[in-house]
Motif scaffolding. Structure first.
Motif, short mmCIF file in Angstrom:
data_model
loop_
_atom_site.label_atom_id
_atom_site.label_comp_id
_atom_site.label_asym_id
_atom_site.label_seq_id
_atom_site.Cartn_x
_atom_site.Cartn_y
_atom_site.Cartn_z
N GLY A 11 0.79 -1.23 0.00
CA GLY A 11 0.00 0.00 0.00
C GLY A 11 0.82 1.28 0.00
O GLY A 11 0.31 2.33 -0.36
N ASP A 14 1.16 2.66 -3.46
CA ASP A 14 -0.09 3.26 -3.91
C ASP A 14 -0.28 4.66 -3.32
O ASP A 14 -0.72 5.57 -4.01
N VAL A 15 0.08 4.83 -2.07
CA VAL A 15 -0.05 6.13 -1.41
C VAL A 15 0.88 7.14 -2.08
O VAL A 15 0.48 8.27 -2.37
N ALA A 17 2.06 6.99 -5.15
CA ALA A 17 1.57 7.24 -6.51
C ALA A 17 0.39 8.22 -6.48
O ALA A 17 0.31 9.12 -7.31
N GLU A 18 -0.50 8.06 -5.53
CA GLU A 18 -1.64 8.98 -5.41
C GLU A 18 -1.17 10.39 -5.07
O GLU A 18 -1.67 11.37 -5.59
N LYS A 21 0.32 11.89 -8.18
CA LYS A 21 -0.75 12.26 -9.11
C LYS A 21 -1.40 13.57 -8.65
O LYS A 21 -1.66 14.46 -9.45
N ALA A 61 -2.92 5.31 -14.94
CA ALA A 61 -2.95 4.63 -13.64
C ALA A 61 -1.58 4.06 -13.33
O ALA A 61 -0.89 3.53 -14.19
N ALA A 62 -1.18 4.22 -12.08
CA ALA A 62 0.15 3.73 -11.66
C ALA A 62 0.09 2.25 -11.34
O ALA A 62 -0.84 1.71 -10.93
#
Length: 62
Positions: A11, A14-15, A17-18, A21, A61-62
């Motif tokens: 996770g 993902d954090v 990458a967000e 973005k 999308a990553a």
């Protein structure tokens, strides 16, 4: 010899990458705001150019 690299918890990528973005989207918003401020009179087009490559980076999308 053991590697000194630590495993990244699930996770975290993902954090990151967000967040990346969000920073890219904010940069586009800032550029649009600046372009709008620099556009005078209102009949002129907004002074910003977004190339397809930079737009693809924002919405991929990553």
């Amino acid at each position: 010899m053991k590697s000194k690299l630590k495993r990244i918890p699930p996770g975290v990528i993902d954090v990151v990458a967000e967040r990346e973005k969000g920073m890219q989207e904010q940069a586009v918003e800032d550029a649009l705001d600046t372009g709008l401020e620099e556009t005078f009179p209102a009949s002129d087009p907004v002074a910003i150019t977004i190339t397809p490559a930079s737009a693809a980076v924002l919405f991929t999308a990553a």
